[in-house]
Enzyme design. Structure first.
Site, PDB file in Angstrom:
ATOM      1  N   HIS A   3       0.810  -1.228   0.000  1.00 45.74           N
ATOM      2  CA  HIS A   3       0.000   0.000   0.000  1.00 45.74           C
ATOM      3  C   HIS A   3       0.838   1.270   0.000  1.00 45.74           C
ATOM      4  CE1 HIS A   3      -4.091  -1.703   0.734  1.00 45.74           C
ATOM      5  NE2 HIS A   3      -3.356  -2.752   1.069  1.00 45.74           N
ATOM      6  N   ASP A  53       3.590   9.337  -0.741  1.00 46.65           N
ATOM      7  CA  ASP A  53       2.384   8.606  -0.342  1.00 46.65           C
ATOM      8  C   ASP A  53       2.144   7.525  -1.381  1.00 46.65           C
ATOM      9  OD1 ASP A  53       0.093   8.095   1.202  1.00 46.65           O
ATOM     10  OD2 ASP A  53      -0.303  10.240   1.414  1.00 46.65           O
TER      11      ASP A  53
END
Ligand code: GDG
Length: 488
Positions: free
Chosen positions: A156, A364
């Site tokens: 992720h 991110d």
């Protein structure tokens, strides 16, 4: 259809209901219900002598399985190796990366215990989907126990450039363990490229052109699967939330001022103090904005036991305090900074009420807040997304104003541009972003990953398919390449 087994560090508790569950949990539960299966993870409890057998909670055809950890595991596996070594390293923060052999030993041990518990529950034709950096060695532990199932891994968070990864002691073991999965999914093409670049540089491994690499007897497919949100559902939630008294109270309290919103877990990768400083630069450089705009920053605490997180909490409060002390007036607080978490409907309503969504992480994997902000907008009068070019979401959300979070003045200017953007341009930008969110919602993401996993070449395929290895295991022959190309 095979049964699905999901493994992640934490598992939702179905007894808690859906109100706070994010789109990822909902999509995985949906996939589990379709196929039947198991979701295994840490219970969140630390006990002196954890039971090696998980506690089960059955809900229809899905079993939620919870394992306890010891207090040392929490310190070493979770706070230590996962969150003080892998998390900062993968976010390219070598300055914050703390490697300790004891933490690594605990990380491997917890993965081994998870594998043992899982092996007792898995059936031969189950497919296994492992989530995130806490569980990278799980497939290799399961293989050691003899499991031949298809095992996929989704990462992720970002995958860093090879130079960064090689700063991690024993990076080679970690990556070799990763290659025990049949499918490795990353958020963006850039992340996948970083992993391929590492494999080529360190081992001379090259993909066969379709993202497949071979190592010893094993092939692994590496591909990017950008995660989405529950687009339509979130938009509906935002429409409904406009009527909620909580959201109305907040919008009324703005007294006609425009609102900028930021929503982030309290984490140094999200760039919150720097974002506040950029907002300060905006009001400093253009006095017209004084008392005309309010910045709401919602930042629930996370990983509070990790020292770097206490530091970031201090830095965010100090920055908010400084800006408010400097520019605030009796009737205006420039930055409303809250440390608590809100329900998803309240959040959706606040996004919709905000003229600007400010999402400026230094790194991110994806950043779902950026996608949620877009989905929550009123198509007739949408707000503007100001988005860091270093968020995975930037590869898809071309209608955002992309910024470099290291350039505070640039971010301040972009916020100013967003606040006065004409309606037609806002609509056009929003439509483009909405189209990409509709194309790739989270349930489609899950289905795409699972079908790629089911289609991946079976374990031990490389030998059967004619993969050859040199004495030092370093290349894939053309024969292997052709065989695999034919298969795909
Ligand atoms: C990791 C990766 C990747 C936040 N505050 C509240 C709240 N949230 C929800 C948001 C959003 C989620 O938390 C945060 O997701 P992000 O994607 O922004 O960031 P991470 O937590 O770091 O997630 C990231 C993600 O995994 C998925 O693959 O995108 O890159 O780092 O959904 O809405 N939810 C509620 N109240 C809050 O106050 N209910």
């Amino acid at each position: 259809m095979s049964r699905l087994v999901v493994v992640s560090n934490r598992v939702p508790n179905p007894a808690n209901g859906r109100t706070r569950a994010g789109g990822l949990a909902v999509a995985l539960e949906q996939a589990l219900k379709q196929r039947g299966g198991v979701w295994l993870g840490w219970s969140g409890e630390a006990v002196a002598e954890p039971d090696p057998t998980p506690t089960l909670h059955d809900a229809g055809n899905v079993s939620y399985a919870y394992l306890d950890l010891t207090p040392d595991d929490v310190q070493e596996y979770y706070n230590g190796y996962s969150n003080r070594a892998l998390w900062p390293l993968m976010h390219t923060r070598l300055d914050l990366t703390e490697f300790a052999r004891k933490d690594l030993a605990s990380y491997l041990d917890v993965n081994r215990r998870f594998a043992t518990a899982l092996a007792a529950m898995v059936r031969d034709d189950d497919i296994i989907w492992v989530h995130d950096y806490h569980m990278i060695p799980l497939a290799s532990e399961l293989r050691r126990l003899g499991l031949k199932n298809r095992i996929g891994y989704f990462h992720h968070i970002p995958w860093p450039a090879p130079d960064i990864l090689t700063a991690l002691p024993r990076h080679d073991d970690l990556v070799r363990a990763l290659l025990q999965f049949d499918l490795v999914g990353l958020q963006t093409e850039a992340d996948a490229d970083n992993l391929f670049a590492y494999l080529t540089r360190e081992y001379g491994l090259r993909s066969n052109g379709r993202g497949i690499v071979g190592w010893d007897d094993k092939t692994t497919r590496i591909a990017h699967f950008p995660i989405g949100i529950e687009t339509e559902g979130f938009a509906k939630r935002a429409r409904r939330a406009g009527k909620a008294s909580f959201v109305r109270e907040i919008t009324e309290s703005l007294m006609g001022r425009k609102m900028i919103i930021g929503v982030d877990r309290l984490d140094y990768s999200k760039g919150v103090p720097e974002r506040m400083a950029a907002f300060e630069k905006l009001i400093e450089s253009d006095a017209d904005w004084i008392n005309k705009v309010t910045y709401l920053q919602i930042t629930p605490r996370s990983r509070s036991e990790v020292p770097e997180y206490a530091d970031i909490e201090r830095s965010v409060s100090e920055t908010a305090g400084r800006v408010n002390g400097r520019f605030g007036e009796a009737n205006w607080t420039p930055i409303r900074y809250v440390n608590r978490s809100y329900g998803r409907t309240a959040l959706a309503g606040l996004y919709r009420a905000a003229a600007v969504g400010l999402v400026t992480p230094f790194r991110d994997g994806m950043n779902l807040v950026a996608k949620e902000y877009v989905a929550a907008q009123d198509p007739e009068d949408p707000g503007v997304l100001v988005l860091s070019r270093f968020a995975g979401a930037a590869a898809e959300l071309h209608g955002a104003i992309l910024v470099n979070p290291y350039d505070g003045e640039g971010v301040a200017k972009s916020i100013g541009v967003a606040l006065v953007m004409p309606l037609e341009e806002r609509r056009a930008r929003w439509r483009e972003m909405w189209a990409s969110l509709v194309e790739n919602p989270v349930d489609v993401w899950a289905t795409r990953f699972l079908s790629a996993l089911e289609d991946s070449p079976p374990s031990l395929a490389s030998r059967l398919l004619g993969f050859m290895k040199s004495a030092d295991n370093r290349f894939v022959t053309s024969r292997g390449r052709e065989a695999l190309t034919a298969l795909w």
